[in-house]
Design a protein around this motif. Sequence first.
Motif, PDB file in Angstrom:
ATOM      1  N   TYR A 192      -8.919 -31.337  34.943  1.00 28.73           N
ATOM      2  CA  TYR A 192      -8.318 -30.824  33.710  1.00 28.73           C
ATOM      3  C   TYR A 192      -6.800 -30.737  33.820  1.00 28.73           C
ATOM      4  N   ALA A 193      -6.321 -30.280  34.972  1.00 28.96           N
ATOM      5  CA  ALA A 193      -4.880 -30.129  35.154  1.00 28.96           C
ATOM      6  C   ALA A 193      -4.177 -31.478  35.110  1.00 28.96           C
ATOM      7  N   ILE A 194      -4.715 -32.455  35.842  1.00 29.50           N
ATOM      8  CA  ILE A 194      -4.058 -33.753  35.910  1.00 29.50           C
ATOM      9  C   ILE A 194      -4.258 -34.532  34.620  1.00 29.50           C
ATOM     10  N   ALA A 195      -5.424 -34.405  33.989  1.00 29.22           N
ATOM     11  CA  ALA A 195      -5.647 -35.079  32.710  1.00 29.22           C
ATOM     12  C   ALA A 195      -4.653 -34.587  31.664  1.00 29.22           C
ATOM     13  N   ALA A 196      -4.390 -33.283  31.640  1.00 30.24           N
ATOM     14  CA  ALA A 196      -3.407 -32.739  30.705  1.00 30.24           C
ATOM     15  C   ALA A 196      -2.018 -33.270  31.018  1.00 30.24           C
ATOM     16  N   TRP A 197      -1.697 -33.376  32.299  1.00 36.58           N
ATOM     17  CA  TRP A 197      -0.396 -33.907  32.714  1.00 36.58           C
ATOM     18  C   TRP A 197      -0.251 -35.360  32.279  1.00 36.58           C
ATOM     19  N   ILE A 198      -1.312 -36.159  32.457  1.00 37.79           N
ATOM     20  CA  ILE A 198      -1.271 -37.565  32.059  1.00 37.79           C
ATOM     21  C   ILE A 198      -1.100 -37.688  30.543  1.00 37.79           C
TER      22      ILE A 198
ATOM     23  N   ALA B  33      -4.368 -41.365  42.429  1.00 42.04           N
ATOM     24  CA  ALA B  33      -5.290 -41.471  43.563  1.00 42.04           C
ATOM     25  C   ALA B  33      -5.978 -40.146  43.833  1.00 42.04           C
ATOM     26  N   TYR B  34      -5.221 -39.055  43.789  1.00 41.18           N
ATOM     27  CA  TYR B  34      -5.806 -37.737  44.038  1.00 41.18           C
ATOM     28  C   TYR B  34      -6.878 -37.429  42.997  1.00 41.18           C
ATOM     29  N   LEU B  35      -6.603 -37.745  41.745  1.00 41.35           N
ATOM     30  CA  LEU B  35      -7.586 -37.487  40.691  1.00 41.35           C
ATOM     31  C   LEU B  35      -8.865 -38.276  40.934  1.00 41.35           C
ATOM     32  N   MET B  36      -8.749 -39.505  41.404  1.00 39.09           N
ATOM     33  CA  MET B  36      -9.930 -40.322  41.677  1.00 39.09           C
ATOM     34  C   MET B  36     -10.685 -39.848  42.918  1.00 39.09           C
ATOM     35  N   LEU B  37      -9.982 -39.213  43.838  1.00 36.63           N
ATOM     36  CA  LEU B  37     -10.601 -38.755  45.077  1.00 36.63           C
ATOM     37  C   LEU B  37     -11.181 -37.350  44.969  1.00 36.63           C
ATOM     38  N   TYR B  38     -10.465 -36.457  44.274  1.00 36.67           N
ATOM     39  CA  TYR B  38     -10.831 -35.030  44.277  1.00 36.67           C
ATOM     40  C   TYR B  38     -10.799 -34.432  42.864  1.00 36.67           C
ATOM     41  N   PRO B  39     -11.536 -34.995  41.928  1.00 34.69           N
ATOM     42  CA  PRO B  39     -11.453 -34.483  40.550  1.00 34.69           C
ATOM     43  C   PRO B  39     -12.000 -33.077  40.382  1.00 34.69           C
ATOM     44  N   ARG B  40     -12.894 -32.626  41.301  1.00 38.33           N
ATOM     45  CA  ARG B  40     -13.539 -31.321  41.121  1.00 38.33           C
ATOM     46  C   ARG B  40     -12.846 -30.199  41.898  1.00 38.33           C
ATOM     47  N   VAL B  41     -11.861 -30.540  42.700  1.00 38.78           N
ATOM     48  CA  VAL B  41     -11.140 -29.518  43.470  1.00 38.78           C
ATOM     49  C   VAL B  41     -10.372 -28.604  42.519  1.00 38.78           C
ATOM     50  N   ARG B  42     -10.341 -27.323  42.844  1.00 37.93           N
ATOM     51  CA  ARG B  42      -9.595 -26.378  42.033  1.00 37.93           C
ATOM     52  C   ARG B  42      -8.201 -26.182  42.638  1.00 37.93           C
ATOM     53  N   ILE B  43      -7.184 -26.288  41.780  1.00 33.81           N
ATOM     54  CA  ILE B  43      -5.789 -26.244  42.200  1.00 33.81           C
ATOM     55  C   ILE B  43      -5.131 -24.975  41.682  1.00 33.81           C
ATOM     56  N   TRP B  44      -4.349 -24.354  42.569  1.00 36.60           N
ATOM     57  CA  TRP B  44      -3.494 -23.262  42.132  1.00 36.60           C
ATOM     58  C   TRP B  44      -2.199 -23.858  41.584  1.00 36.60           C
TER      59      TRP B  44
ATOM     60  N   PHE C 284       2.994 -24.161  32.032  1.00 36.90           N
ATOM     61  CA  PHE C 284       4.249 -23.902  31.321  1.00 36.90           C
ATOM     62  C   PHE C 284       5.297 -23.257  32.236  1.00 36.90           C
ATOM     63  N   ASN C 285       5.177 -23.586  33.530  1.00 29.71           N
ATOM     64  CA  ASN C 285       6.148 -23.189  34.557  1.00 29.71           C
ATOM     65  C   ASN C 285       6.094 -21.715  34.960  1.00 29.71           C
ATOM     66  N   TRP C 286       5.174 -20.916  34.337  1.00 34.57           N
ATOM     67  CA  TRP C 286       5.174 -19.501  34.733  1.00 34.57           C
ATOM     68  C   TRP C 286       3.810 -18.831  34.667  1.00 34.57           C
ATOM     69  N   ILE C 287       2.806 -19.407  34.024  1.00 38.38           N
ATOM     70  CA  ILE C 287       1.489 -18.784  33.909  1.00 38.38           C
ATOM     71  C   ILE C 287       0.613 -19.237  35.074  1.00 38.38           C
ATOM     72  N   PRO C 288       0.211 -18.336  35.992  1.00 44.49           N
ATOM     73  CA  PRO C 288      -0.607 -18.763  37.137  1.00 44.49           C
ATOM     74  C   PRO C 288      -2.008 -19.167  36.696  1.00 44.49           C
ATOM     75  N   LEU C 289      -2.487 -20.274  37.258  1.00 41.67           N
ATOM     76  CA  LEU C 289      -3.805 -20.788  36.934  1.00 41.67           C
ATOM     77  C   LEU C 289      -4.489 -21.274  38.200  1.00 41.67           C
ATOM     78  N   HIS C 290      -5.820 -21.163  38.207  1.00 41.52           N
ATOM     79  CA  HIS C 290      -6.639 -21.769  39.251  1.00 41.52           C
ATOM     80  C   HIS C 290      -7.615 -22.668  38.509  1.00 41.52           C
ATOM     81  N   ILE C 291      -7.302 -23.963  38.453  1.00 44.57           N
ATOM     82  CA  ILE C 291      -7.953 -24.865  37.515  1.00 44.57           C
ATOM     83  C   ILE C 291      -8.429 -26.124  38.228  1.00 44.57           C
ATOM     84  N   THR C 292      -9.496 -26.726  37.704  1.00 50.17           N
ATOM     85  CA  THR C 292     -10.019 -27.963  38.270  1.00 50.17           C
ATOM     86  C   THR C 292      -8.989 -29.075  38.129  1.00 50.17           C
ATOM     87  N   ALA C 293      -8.856 -29.878  39.182  1.00 50.17           N
ATOM     88  CA  ALA C 293      -7.864 -30.954  39.192  1.00 50.17           C
ATOM     89  C   ALA C 293      -8.034 -31.896  38.007  1.00 50.17           C
TER      90      ALA C 293
END
Length: 231
Positions: free
Chosen positions: A177-183, A151-162, A166-175
């Motif tokens: 890309y982050a969620i698509a990789a997770w899926i 639902a979040y991906l469908m609502l806010y795909p362009r929001v940038r997420i902190w 890999f559990n340790w590399i900080p990123l500020h990335i568009t939702a």
Amino acid sequence: MFIPLHDGVPLRFMRAPYVTYALIGLCVGLYLLMTLRQDSDGQIAIAAGFGFIPSVFFGAAQLPPEILQAPSWATLFSNILLHASLAHLAGNMLFLWVFGDNVEDAMGHGRFLVFFFLCGLGGSLAHALMNPASDQPLIGASGAISGVIAAYLMLYPRVRIWGLAFNWIPLHITALYAIAAWILFQLVQGLIDPQGHVGWWAHLGGLGTGAALTPLFIHRGVALFGRTVRR
């Protein structure tokens, strides 16, 4: 693997996401009761009695009568609130904390609660269909939270997420890309290890359920695919 930490999207329709807070509190409270007041055998018995076991659900197996257990249909939902370890709990609650508030805001308290458990139901059924003979209990809110992520991906795909890659590399990335990789990670793992210890197909079932239900559950004033987001 990506761990979300913060998105910074303000609430539009409510003062606070009380259902998200309540779900987190309930999951944490049940985990504490399960771990602090039970020995390891007791914890296993709770997981077996209130977790979702496909072979029991389909009638191919039965639990010993001395184990306190919910009706098999009820375990489709009761399993959502239980967690196997502190890491399991913390990971799920972090995802729910970051994504749940804005999805609840877009749906309203009551609709979000129903949506959450329907996504969990979809995850449980997908797991059962892929592993009908499994005698291992499925527990955890991952399927329900996967629906929230969809639902979040469908609502806010362009929001940038902190977050942390890999559990340790900080990123500020568009939702997106982050969620698509997770899926994609969930899908690959589900195909590689469909009967593993992680309920990958519960995650995928929750995702699919969430994607299908989101247009039906959001407020009329909320548009999909980020059209109402102002940055």
